[in-house]
Design a protein around this motif. Structure first.
Motif: not given
Length: 316
Positions: A196, A215-216, A218-221, A304, A307-308, A311, A315
Protein backbone atom coordinates in the motif's frame (compact mmCIF):
# COMPACT_ATOMS: atom_id res chain seq x y z
CA UNK A 1 8.87 -8.95 20.66
CA UNK A 2 7.88 -5.32 21.23
CA UNK A 3 10.34 -2.44 21.20
CA UNK A 4 9.91 -2.16 24.97
CA UNK A 5 11.24 -5.71 25.51
CA UNK A 6 14.04 -5.38 23.00
CA UNK A 7 17.65 -4.87 24.01
CA UNK A 8 18.66 -1.23 23.54
CA UNK A 9 22.17 0.07 22.80
CA UNK A 10 23.31 3.53 21.70
CA UNK A 11 25.12 3.38 18.35
CA UNK A 12 27.95 5.53 19.80
CA UNK A 13 28.63 2.56 22.15
CA UNK A 14 28.66 0.27 19.12
CA UNK A 15 31.20 2.59 17.48
CA UNK A 16 33.60 2.44 20.42
CA UNK A 17 33.20 -1.31 20.81
CA UNK A 18 33.68 -1.96 17.09
CA UNK A 19 36.91 0.08 16.96
CA UNK A 20 38.32 -1.84 19.94
CA UNK A 21 37.27 -5.21 18.46
CA UNK A 22 38.75 -4.39 15.04
CA UNK A 23 42.02 -2.92 16.33
CA UNK A 24 43.80 -6.29 16.31
CA UNK A 25 42.54 -7.25 12.85
CA UNK A 26 43.54 -3.91 11.29
CA UNK A 27 46.93 -2.77 12.69
CA UNK A 28 46.83 0.35 10.47
CA UNK A 29 43.69 1.57 12.28
CA UNK A 30 44.29 4.74 14.35
CA UNK A 31 41.70 6.75 16.25
CA UNK A 32 41.67 10.50 16.81
CA UNK A 33 39.39 12.36 19.18
CA UNK A 34 38.76 15.98 20.09
CA UNK A 35 38.70 15.76 23.89
CA UNK A 36 35.46 13.74 23.87
CA UNK A 37 36.69 10.14 24.14
CA UNK A 38 34.33 9.38 27.04
CA UNK A 39 31.29 10.66 25.11
CA UNK A 40 32.18 9.37 21.62
CA UNK A 41 33.21 6.06 23.25
CA UNK A 42 36.60 6.00 21.51
CA UNK A 43 37.95 5.67 25.06
CA UNK A 44 37.18 1.94 24.70
CA UNK A 45 39.70 1.79 21.84
CA UNK A 46 42.16 3.97 23.81
CA UNK A 47 42.11 1.46 26.68
CA UNK A 48 42.92 -1.42 24.30
CA UNK A 49 45.41 0.43 22.05
CA UNK A 50 46.68 3.53 23.89
CA UNK A 51 49.55 4.09 21.43
CA UNK A 52 47.09 4.27 18.52
CA UNK A 53 44.71 6.82 20.04
CA UNK A 54 45.44 10.53 19.61
CA UNK A 55 43.60 13.15 21.64
CA UNK A 56 43.77 16.32 19.54
CA UNK A 57 42.11 18.49 22.17
CA UNK A 58 39.19 20.81 21.40
CA UNK A 59 40.53 21.50 17.90
CA UNK A 60 38.35 19.60 15.44
CA UNK A 61 39.66 21.36 12.33
CA UNK A 62 43.22 20.48 13.28
CA UNK A 63 42.13 16.88 14.03
CA UNK A 64 40.84 16.49 10.46
CA UNK A 65 44.16 17.82 9.15
CA UNK A 66 46.08 15.32 11.29
CA UNK A 67 43.80 12.51 10.06
CA UNK A 68 44.47 13.57 6.46
CA UNK A 69 48.22 13.48 7.11
CA UNK A 70 48.02 10.03 8.69
CA UNK A 71 46.02 8.75 5.71
CA UNK A 72 48.85 9.75 3.35
CA UNK A 73 51.18 7.40 5.29
CA UNK A 74 48.93 4.37 4.83
CA UNK A 75 47.12 4.56 8.17
CA UNK A 76 43.31 4.30 8.38
CA UNK A 77 42.36 7.18 10.68
CA UNK A 78 38.96 7.52 12.36
CA UNK A 79 38.47 11.15 13.39
CA UNK A 80 35.83 11.33 16.10
CA UNK A 81 33.72 14.10 17.58
CA UNK A 82 30.11 15.23 17.89
CA UNK A 83 28.36 15.57 14.51
CA UNK A 84 27.98 19.32 15.07
CA UNK A 85 31.75 19.72 15.19
CA UNK A 86 32.88 16.92 12.84
CA UNK A 87 30.54 17.93 10.02
CA UNK A 88 29.81 21.53 11.00
CA UNK A 89 32.87 23.18 12.50
CA UNK A 90 35.36 21.19 10.43
CA UNK A 91 33.44 21.27 7.14
CA UNK A 92 36.10 23.19 5.23
CA UNK A 93 38.87 20.81 6.36
CA UNK A 94 36.74 17.75 5.56
CA UNK A 95 36.02 19.17 2.11
CA UNK A 96 39.50 20.41 1.21
CA UNK A 97 41.90 18.21 3.19
CA UNK A 98 39.98 14.91 2.94
CA UNK A 99 37.39 15.05 0.13
CA UNK A 100 39.37 16.94 -2.51
CA UNK A 101 42.48 14.69 -2.35
CA UNK A 102 40.20 11.61 -1.87
CA UNK A 103 42.04 10.57 1.27
CA UNK A 104 41.19 7.42 3.21
CA UNK A 105 39.83 9.22 6.29
CA UNK A 106 36.81 7.99 8.24
CA UNK A 107 34.77 10.44 10.30
CA UNK A 108 32.99 8.97 13.31
CA UNK A 109 30.34 11.55 14.21
CA UNK A 110 28.40 10.86 17.39
CA UNK A 111 25.60 12.76 19.15
CA UNK A 112 23.75 13.49 15.90
CA UNK A 113 20.16 14.75 15.74
CA UNK A 114 17.71 15.98 18.37
CA UNK A 115 18.16 12.84 20.49
CA UNK A 116 21.26 14.54 21.95
CA UNK A 117 18.54 15.86 24.28
CA UNK A 118 19.52 18.22 27.06
CA UNK A 119 22.56 19.60 25.20
CA UNK A 120 20.08 21.65 23.17
CA UNK A 121 19.95 23.30 19.75
CA UNK A 122 23.65 24.20 19.50
CA UNK A 123 24.65 20.51 19.75
CA UNK A 124 21.67 18.87 18.00
CA UNK A 125 23.06 18.56 14.49
CA UNK A 126 20.20 18.06 12.04
CA UNK A 127 22.24 19.29 9.08
CA UNK A 128 25.21 16.90 8.92
CA UNK A 129 23.87 14.46 6.32
CA UNK A 130 23.06 17.39 4.02
CA UNK A 131 26.56 18.83 4.45
CA UNK A 132 28.38 15.54 3.94
CA UNK A 133 26.24 14.49 0.94
CA UNK A 134 27.48 17.54 -0.96
CA UNK A 135 31.15 16.56 -0.70
CA UNK A 136 32.16 14.72 -3.91
CA UNK A 137 33.09 11.10 -3.25
CA UNK A 138 32.01 11.11 0.41
CA UNK A 139 30.19 7.97 1.57
CA UNK A 140 27.48 8.75 4.16
CA UNK A 141 26.31 6.03 6.57
CA UNK A 142 23.61 6.29 9.26
CA UNK A 143 23.18 2.91 11.00
CA UNK A 144 19.92 1.92 12.69
CA UNK A 145 21.18 -0.23 15.55
CA UNK A 146 24.13 -1.86 17.33
CA UNK A 147 24.61 -4.73 14.86
CA UNK A 148 24.40 -2.47 11.82
CA UNK A 149 26.71 0.14 13.37
CA UNK A 150 29.44 -2.39 14.16
CA UNK A 151 29.33 -3.89 10.67
CA UNK A 152 29.31 -0.38 9.18
CA UNK A 153 32.59 0.45 10.96
CA UNK A 154 34.30 -2.55 9.36
CA UNK A 155 32.74 -1.74 5.97
CA UNK A 156 34.18 1.79 6.30
CA UNK A 157 37.64 0.34 7.02
CA UNK A 158 37.43 -1.87 3.94
CA UNK A 159 36.22 0.98 1.71
CA UNK A 160 39.00 2.99 0.10
CA UNK A 161 38.15 6.69 0.44
CA UNK A 162 36.39 9.14 2.76
CA UNK A 163 33.46 7.91 4.85
CA UNK A 164 31.14 9.79 7.21
CA UNK A 165 29.51 7.61 9.89
CA UNK A 166 26.65 9.02 11.97
CA UNK A 167 26.01 7.68 15.48
CA UNK A 168 23.52 8.55 18.22
CA UNK A 169 23.63 9.21 21.93
CA UNK A 170 20.29 7.60 22.79
CA UNK A 171 20.01 3.83 23.29
CA UNK A 172 17.94 2.36 20.44
CA UNK A 173 16.37 -1.10 19.95
CA UNK A 174 18.47 -3.83 18.34
CA UNK A 175 16.42 -4.78 15.27
CA UNK A 176 18.94 -6.63 13.09
CA UNK A 177 19.53 -9.41 15.59
CA UNK A 178 19.50 -12.28 13.13
CA UNK A 179 22.32 -14.46 11.80
CA UNK A 180 21.50 -13.54 8.19
CA UNK A 181 22.08 -9.81 8.63
CA UNK A 182 24.90 -8.54 6.45
CA UNK A 183 25.80 -4.89 6.01
CA UNK A 184 26.42 -4.00 2.38
CA UNK A 185 27.60 -0.50 1.52
CA UNK A 186 25.05 1.27 -0.66
CA UNK A 187 22.37 -1.42 -0.25
CA UNK A 188 19.02 -0.79 1.43
CA UNK A 189 17.38 -3.47 3.56
CA UNK A 190 13.73 -4.48 3.16
CA UNK A 191 12.54 -5.10 6.72
CA UNK A 192 8.90 -5.67 5.83
CA UNK A 193 7.13 -6.29 2.55
CA UNK A 194 3.96 -4.32 1.78
CA UNK A 195 1.83 -3.17 -1.13
CA UNK A 196 0.00 0.00 0.00
CA UNK A 197 2.82 2.46 0.75
CA UNK A 198 6.63 2.48 1.14
CA UNK A 199 8.21 3.79 4.35
CA UNK A 200 11.91 4.58 3.89
CA UNK A 201 13.71 5.22 7.19
CA UNK A 202 17.25 5.73 8.41
CA UNK A 203 19.08 5.62 11.75
CA UNK A 204 17.12 6.00 14.97
CA UNK A 205 13.85 6.29 13.01
CA UNK A 206 13.98 2.74 11.63
CA UNK A 207 12.71 1.03 14.80
CA UNK A 208 9.99 3.69 15.25
CA UNK A 209 8.93 3.17 11.62
CA UNK A 210 8.63 -0.58 12.14
CA UNK A 211 6.34 0.10 15.10
CA UNK A 212 4.34 2.59 13.01
CA UNK A 213 3.91 -0.11 10.34
CA UNK A 214 2.36 -2.40 12.98
CA UNK A 215 -0.14 0.34 13.89
CA UNK A 216 -0.95 0.82 10.19
CA UNK A 217 -1.47 -2.94 9.80
CA UNK A 218 -4.19 -2.81 12.47
CA UNK A 219 -6.02 -0.38 10.16
CA UNK A 220 -5.58 -2.72 7.21
CA UNK A 221 -2.74 -0.69 5.67
CA UNK A 222 0.08 -2.87 4.35
CA UNK A 223 3.27 -0.80 4.51
CA UNK A 224 6.60 -1.79 3.01
CA UNK A 225 9.48 -0.78 5.32
CA UNK A 226 12.98 -0.09 3.98
CA UNK A 227 16.02 0.67 6.10
CA UNK A 228 18.46 2.92 4.25
CA UNK A 229 21.73 2.83 6.21
CA UNK A 230 23.83 4.23 3.35
CA UNK A 231 22.44 7.58 2.26
CA UNK A 232 25.27 8.08 -0.21
CA UNK A 233 25.60 6.13 -2.45
CA UNK A 234 21.84 5.59 -2.27
CA UNK A 235 20.23 2.28 -3.27
CA UNK A 236 18.32 3.91 -6.11
CA UNK A 237 17.16 0.65 -7.70
CA UNK A 238 15.46 -0.51 -4.51
CA UNK A 239 13.72 2.83 -3.99
CA UNK A 240 12.50 3.10 -7.58
CA UNK A 241 11.23 -0.49 -7.50
CA UNK A 242 9.37 0.11 -4.21
CA UNK A 243 7.85 3.37 -5.47
CA UNK A 244 6.53 1.62 -8.58
CA UNK A 245 5.11 -1.20 -6.45
CA UNK A 246 3.27 0.94 -3.90
CA UNK A 247 2.73 4.30 -5.63
CA UNK A 248 3.43 6.43 -2.55
CA UNK A 249 6.59 6.93 -0.50
CA UNK A 250 7.29 8.36 2.97
CA UNK A 251 10.81 9.12 4.20
CA UNK A 252 11.57 9.25 7.93
CA UNK A 253 14.77 10.69 9.40
CA UNK A 254 16.15 12.34 12.52
CA UNK A 255 17.56 15.13 10.37
CA UNK A 256 16.33 18.21 8.57
CA UNK A 257 13.84 17.47 5.79
CA UNK A 258 16.16 19.68 3.70
CA UNK A 259 19.14 17.86 2.19
CA UNK A 260 18.95 14.52 3.98
CA UNK A 261 17.44 11.14 3.19
CA UNK A 262 14.16 12.70 2.02
CA UNK A 263 15.94 14.94 -0.45
CA UNK A 264 18.09 12.04 -1.72
CA UNK A 265 14.98 9.90 -2.28
CA UNK A 266 13.13 12.78 -3.99
CA UNK A 267 16.13 13.46 -6.28
CA UNK A 268 16.07 9.83 -7.37
CA UNK A 269 12.32 9.49 -7.82
CA UNK A 270 11.82 12.78 -9.67
CA UNK A 271 14.41 11.61 -12.21
CA UNK A 272 13.49 7.94 -12.50
CA UNK A 273 9.93 7.32 -11.25
CA UNK A 274 7.90 10.44 -10.36
CA UNK A 275 6.05 9.55 -7.16
CA UNK A 276 4.26 11.46 -4.42
CA UNK A 277 6.59 11.67 -1.41
CA UNK A 278 5.99 12.79 2.17
CA UNK A 279 9.14 13.79 4.07
CA UNK A 280 9.03 13.26 7.85
CA UNK A 281 11.92 14.79 9.74
CA UNK A 282 12.94 18.00 11.47
CA UNK A 283 11.07 20.84 9.77
CA UNK A 284 12.95 24.07 8.99
CA UNK A 285 13.70 24.68 12.68
CA UNK A 286 16.27 24.28 15.45
CA UNK A 287 15.88 21.78 18.26
CA UNK A 288 15.68 22.64 21.95
CA UNK A 289 16.86 21.31 25.29
CA UNK A 290 14.88 18.45 26.79
CA UNK A 291 14.79 14.69 27.42
CA UNK A 292 15.57 12.84 24.16
CA UNK A 293 12.45 10.66 24.15
CA UNK A 294 10.20 13.68 24.71
CA UNK A 295 11.92 15.62 21.94
CA UNK A 296 11.48 12.72 19.51
CA UNK A 297 7.76 12.79 20.31
CA UNK A 298 7.46 16.59 20.14
CA UNK A 299 9.19 16.74 16.76
CA UNK A 300 6.98 13.98 15.40
CA UNK A 301 9.50 11.15 15.02
CA UNK A 302 7.93 8.60 17.38
CA UNK A 303 5.93 5.64 16.03
CA UNK A 304 2.54 7.17 16.83
CA UNK A 305 3.36 10.46 15.09
CA UNK A 306 4.71 8.60 12.05
CA UNK A 307 1.54 6.48 11.97
CA UNK A 308 -0.72 9.57 12.09
CA UNK A 309 1.24 11.40 9.38
CA UNK A 310 1.25 8.38 7.07
CA UNK A 311 -2.51 7.89 7.54
CA UNK A 312 -3.22 11.54 6.76
CA UNK A 313 -0.98 11.29 3.68
CA UNK A 314 -2.87 8.23 2.43
CA UNK A 315 -6.25 9.85 3.03
CA UNK A 316 -5.35 12.93 0.97
Amino acid sequence: MSVKETKKIATRESYGNALAELGEKYPELVVLDADLAAATKTGIFKKAFPERHIDCGIAECNMIGIAAGLATTGKIPFASSFAMFAAGRAFEQVRNAVGYPKLNVKIGATHAGISVGEDGATHQCNEDIALMRTIPGMVVINPADDIEAKQAVEAAIKHQGPVYLRFGRLAVPVINDNPDYKFELGKGVVLKEGKDITLVATGLCVSETLEAAKLLAKDGIDAKVINIHTIKPLDEDLIVEAAKETGKVVTIEEHSIIGGLGSAVCDTLSAKAPTQVLKIGIEDTYGESGPAVELIKKYGLDSESIYNKVKAFLEK
